[in-house]
Design a protein around this motif. Structure first.
Motif, short mmCIF file in Angstrom:
data_model
loop_
_atom_site.label_atom_id
_atom_site.label_comp_id
_atom_site.label_asym_id
_atom_site.label_seq_id
_atom_site.Cartn_x
_atom_site.Cartn_y
_atom_site.Cartn_z
N VAL A 1 -7.41 -8.12 0.51
CA VAL A 1 -7.18 -7.25 -0.64
C VAL A 1 -7.19 -5.79 -0.21
O VAL A 1 -6.34 -4.99 -0.63
N GLN B 1 -4.35 -2.98 -0.65
CA GLN B 1 -4.65 -1.71 -1.33
C GLN B 1 -4.27 -0.52 -0.46
O GLN B 1 -3.74 0.49 -0.96
N LEU C 1 -1.44 -7.36 -5.58
CA LEU C 1 -2.85 -7.14 -5.87
C LEU C 1 -3.31 -7.94 -7.09
O LEU C 1 -4.42 -8.48 -7.11
#
Length: 470
Positions: A136, A140, A270
């Motif tokens: 993740v 990001q 995401l």
């Protein structure tokens, strides 16, 4: 994929009134490179990634053998005084005498402990979750980087467009001032009224007001670019219009763009990872109910020394001991007051929220892609029309210049022709900026903006622009 390619040969003109760009002017890749080193949002995602990598290492360490050792040393001394009645063997006297004892006590102790998780489904799942958080964080960071490229590119093109508006206003004021001089001469000759001259003066005042607004917008865009990059641009490289002989604009295929966006858009990725995050939380709470099996072993070494000194005797005692133990423990939660069941239900709800968020993000992304593709395809037609208009007015200007040189055409007419030709070129340049800006937006939606694309020459190269959407 079926493509309709519109080959638009855009004649690109340089006007003597255009801004002269310094040789050390900053290009878009230079600005983006600076922004990568300066932007706080992007730099924070790098730190978040490093932090998540450390969390993964911690989750992994829990599953490895845990070994600790301890060493202790203690020493005590005390004095004992005893009163005796009778004969002292040490002094050969009778009566009351005192016996003193001085005792030293020393203890050395060492311990070695070992613990190892044999089975803990919750801990195993937390390790998977930590690895997921690293993924993740990577996405990001990619999203922040692509957003940064998009913001800088948008500010770059907005700055160039506003600078072009300043150029147009200055050119119109110049042409208007020349026309005003001719108008006063014609008024003095009695050809036109003073009202017509006053109208031209009012028009020039309006153009000067437009110029002030254009300069203000240009300064604001420069500040925005400075905030995005950490640089104060002294001069920007613009599109070298004279260096491009032709420009092929492709009509974008919305289905292909949607496929790319659904696969690579960072925000959508995401939200999809958000579903996985919620499912990990649910899995961890469910596996917390399962038994946990742990192994624990320890070994202790101890040495004691006792020295006793009295007025009559001396005694020394030594003890050495070694203890070892090992145990396997099985633990399982039986009753938690409903807290565990409540956490599981909460996790199930969070999974539902994440799935809803994913569907909402996907719908919004589809709408944005369709709108951007429609905008780009309409700009293709607009550029084609503006190219034809600018080319036609350029030809008209050449003919009228010849007529002016021959004395057939007046000064006012040639000034009007120059004004119309310059405005057409300006609209073409601004439309070209809009096309580049919209293409950057589409590439951002598709998740294909990054610094590597800039460095490899497949993106925007300052005054030698080559922008590919494929």
């Amino acid at each position: 994929m079926n493509k309709r390619v519109c080959g638009i040969c855009i004649g690109l003109w340089l006007s003597s009134s255009q801004v002269v760009v310094a040789s050390d002017a900053q290009s878009l890749p230079e600005l983006i490179t600076s922004a990568y080193r300066y932007d706080g949002e992007y730099l924070s995602t790098i730190q978040s990634l490093k932090a998540d990598q450390l969390i993964y290492e911690q989750a992994l360490a829990v599953l490895l053998p845990q070994v600790d050792a301890s060493v202790a040393y203690s020493e005590n001394n005390y004095l004992q005084k005893q009163e005796h009645q009778g004969a002292s063997t040490a002094t050969a006297t009778t009566g009351v005498y005192y016996d003193k004892k001085d005792r030293d006590f020393r203890e050395r102790k060492a311990s070695l402990n070992l613990s190892q998780i044999i089975y803990d489904a919750e801990a195993f799942e937390r390790l998977k979750q930590a690895d997921h958080f690293v993924q993740v964080a990577v996405v990001q960071m990619s999203e922040a980087g692509q957003g940064l490229v998009g913001r800088v590119a948008d500010a770059y093109f907005s700055t160039l467009a506003s600078r072009q508006s300043v150029v147009l206003s200055e050119q119109q004021i110049r042409i208007g001032s020349e026309a005003l001089k001719l108008a006063w001469a014609r008024h003095l000759a009695g050809d036109i009224s003073e009202v017509e001259v006053m109208d031209m003066e009012a028009r020039i005042l309006s153009l000067k007001s437009d110029l002030d607004l254009a300069k203000t917008e240009f300064r604001n865009n420069i500040r925005l670019l400075e905030l995005s990059t950490g640089l104060r641009p002294k001069a920007l490289k613009s599109i070298s219009l004279a260096g491009i002989a032709s420009l092929n604009l492709e009509e974008f295929d919305v289905d292909e763009s949607l496929q790319r966006s659904f696969k690579g858009n960072p925000e959508l990725v995401l939200t999809k990872l958000g579903i996985d995050t919620a499912e990990f939380g649910l899995s961890i709470n469910e596996k917390a109910r399962l038994p946990k099996v742990n192994l624990a072993a320890n070994i202790d070494w101890m040495k004691e020394e006792t020295m006793t000194y009295s007025s009559s005797t001396a005694d020394e005692q030594n003890y050495r001991t070694r203890d070892s133990s090992a145990a396997i423990t099985v633990s399982m939660p039986l009753y938690s007051g409903g807290a565990m069941s409540s956490r599981i239900r909460e996790s199930e709800m969070r999974v539902g929220v994440a799935e809803t968020d994913f569907v909402s993000t996907k719908r919004r992304l589809e709408s944005d892609v369709r709108y951007t593709v429609d905008t780009l395809n309409s700009l293709v037609g607009r550029l084609q029309s503006l190219q034809k208009t600018a080319s036609y007015l350029d030809e008209v200007l050449v003919k009228q210049q010849q007529a002016f040189d021959q004395g057939v055409l007046g000064t006012q007419e040639i000034l009007d022709a120059q004004d119309r030709a310059f405005q057409a070129k300006n609209e073409l340049v601004l439309a070209l900026y809009d096309y580049y800006s919209a293409t950057v937006q589409l590439m951002s939606l598709e998740g294909r903006l990054d610094l590597n694309l800039v460095d490899t020459g497949k993106f925007l190269l300052g005054d030698q622009i080559y922008l590919t959407s494929r």
